[in-house]
Design an enzyme around this catalytic site. Structure first.
Site, PDB file in Angstrom:
ATOM      1  N   CYS A   1      36.140  18.294  46.820  1.00  0.00           N
ATOM      2  CA  CYS A   1      36.378  19.209  45.692  1.00  0.00           C
ATOM      3  C   CYS A   1      35.594  18.736  44.470  1.00  0.00           C
ATOM      4  O   CYS A   1      35.003  19.540  43.739  1.00  0.00           O
ATOM      5  CB  CYS A   1      37.866  19.271  45.352  1.00  0.00           C
ATOM      6  SG  CYS A   1      38.887  20.107  46.581  1.00  0.00           S
TER       7      CYS A   1
ATOM      8  N   ASP B   1      41.662  21.044  44.730  1.00  0.00           N
ATOM      9  CA  ASP B   1      42.541  19.923  44.417  1.00  0.00           C
ATOM     10  C   ASP B   1      41.744  18.980  43.512  1.00  0.00           C
ATOM     11  O   ASP B   1      40.520  18.890  43.648  1.00  0.00           O
ATOM     12  CB  ASP B   1      42.938  19.218  45.724  1.00  0.00           C
ATOM     13  CG  ASP B   1      43.802  18.001  45.497  1.00  0.00           C
ATOM     14  OD1 ASP B   1      44.997  18.175  45.236  1.00  0.00           O
ATOM     15  OD2 ASP B   1      43.279  16.873  45.584  1.00  0.00           O
TER      16      ASP B   1
ATOM     17  N   CYS C   1      40.642  15.458  45.674  1.00  0.00           N
ATOM     18  CA  CYS C   1      39.801  15.526  46.869  1.00  0.00           C
ATOM     19  C   CYS C   1      38.333  15.249  46.534  1.00  0.00           C
ATOM     20  O   CYS C   1      37.759  15.862  45.633  1.00  0.00           O
ATOM     21  CB  CYS C   1      39.946  16.909  47.492  1.00  0.00           C
ATOM     22  SG  CYS C   1      38.738  17.275  48.760  1.00  0.00           S
TER      23      CYS C   1
ATOM     24  N   ARG D   1      47.048  19.225  47.429  1.00  0.00           N
ATOM     25  CA  ARG D   1      47.181  18.936  48.862  1.00  0.00           C
ATOM     26  C   ARG D   1      48.217  17.865  49.174  1.00  0.00           C
ATOM     27  O   ARG D   1      48.640  17.736  50.323  1.00  0.00           O
ATOM     28  CB  ARG D   1      45.820  18.527  49.438  1.00  0.00           C
ATOM     29  CG  ARG D   1      45.238  17.268  48.858  1.00  0.00           C
ATOM     30  CD  ARG D   1      43.779  17.085  49.247  1.00  0.00           C
ATOM     31  NE  ARG D   1      43.235  15.867  48.659  1.00  0.00           N
ATOM     32  CZ  ARG D   1      43.188  14.697  49.285  1.00  0.00           C
ATOM     33  NH1 ARG D   1      43.631  14.597  50.514  1.00  0.00           N
ATOM     34  NH2 ARG D   1      42.687  13.637  48.690  1.00  0.00           N
TER      35      ARG D   1
END
Length: 277
Positions: A155, A149, A152, A179
């Site tokens: 991430c 994502d 995030c 997400r």
């Protein structure tokens, strides 16, 4: 108490389905003729497989059972439903969810399910290589799939270390998993990334918090999100080995390499045994 337990199980079983678009109501004809499994009560059925299916159908008639087979735990069937692994007793009465530890082998047999790994591998393989965003070193020793994502924090942290991951001999194949759900701004921004002329640059810029031009095109974002749900992704990043084993969320590059080396070491004796005459 039973109602609370049932509610918890329903929530767990529908976890990967909650973010999907609402389905149209079933037609009256279909409602009048439910599937055979739904007609059975828990514990009914000619075989343990049928009893496992009927037990889950009674908990949630909409849940899709993708696999039923023998479990390593005696007296139970192994079931994959909604991307999750469950054990259901052969009589359809008991359900186990979470972890089952083999004290002799010192391992979680549910986490190491060969059936679940194969199921994940087959689903991920349905996504063409051209639809992934790949960061790979020359002659990579390992390849991992990462559902990612752009918003995030973990991430972004993982991507900040992509060069070191590649230096560890690991190729990363990114799949989109917005997400915040389909139709969200997150979803639209990820479409812009996948529609960019240079996807790698667009993904790197987006994860660095830079503005990227809004774009739309025929893209795989929704398809990849759906596959992520079906393999049980509930958070990002979600890292899977080539064998379908979920390695975790964010992992430092050296830890990721160590996990992959450990898997390879476990796989080698089994491969040698299979090759023996």
């Amino acid at each position: 108490m039973p109602r609370l337990i049932t509610a918890a199980l329903l929530g767990a079983l529908s976890l990967t389905a909650c973010a999907q678009a609402p389905q149209p109501p079933a037609k009256a004809e279909a409602a009048a003729a439910p599937a055979p499994a739904a007609q059975l009560k828990p514990g009914q059925g000619a075989t343990p497989d049928e009893r496992a299916r009927s037990a889950l159908a009674q908990l949630n008639a909409r849940v899709k059972v993708d696999y039923v087979g023998a479990a390593p735990l005696p007296g139970f069937r192994e079931v994959i439903a909604g991307g999750q692994l469950l054990y259901v007793s052969d009589d359809g009465r008991y359900l186990v969810q979470g972890s089952v530890i083999d004290l002799q082998q010192q391992e979680d047999v549910m986490q190491n399910s060969a059936a679940l790994a194969a199921y994940r591998t087959q689903l991920i393989a349905t996504i063409p290589h051209s639809e992934k965003i790949v960061f790979a070193p020359p002659n990579a020793k390992y390849t991992v799939t990462v559902f990612t994502d752009i918003e995030c924090g973990y991430c972004r942290k993982l991507h900040e270390e992509i060069a070191e991951i590649n230096r560890q001999g690991i190729a990363v194949e990114y799949l989109a998993f917005p997400r915040m759900g389909l139709g969200s701004q997150d979803h639209k921004d990820m479409i812009s990334v996948w529609c960019a002329p240079d996807r790698r640059r667009a993904l790197t810029d987006a994860k660095a918090g830079k503005s990227i031009p809004s774009r739309d095109c025929k893209n795989p974002v929704t398809m990849e999100y759906d596959v992520g749900q079906r393999v049980g992704v509930s958070g990002t990043p979600a890292i899977f080995s080539a064998e379908g084993v979920q390695l975790g969320g964010y992992l430092p590059p050296a830890t990721l390499r160590a996990r992959l080396d450990e898997l390879a070491a476990k796989k080698a004796p089994a491969a040698a045994a299979g090759a023996a005459p």
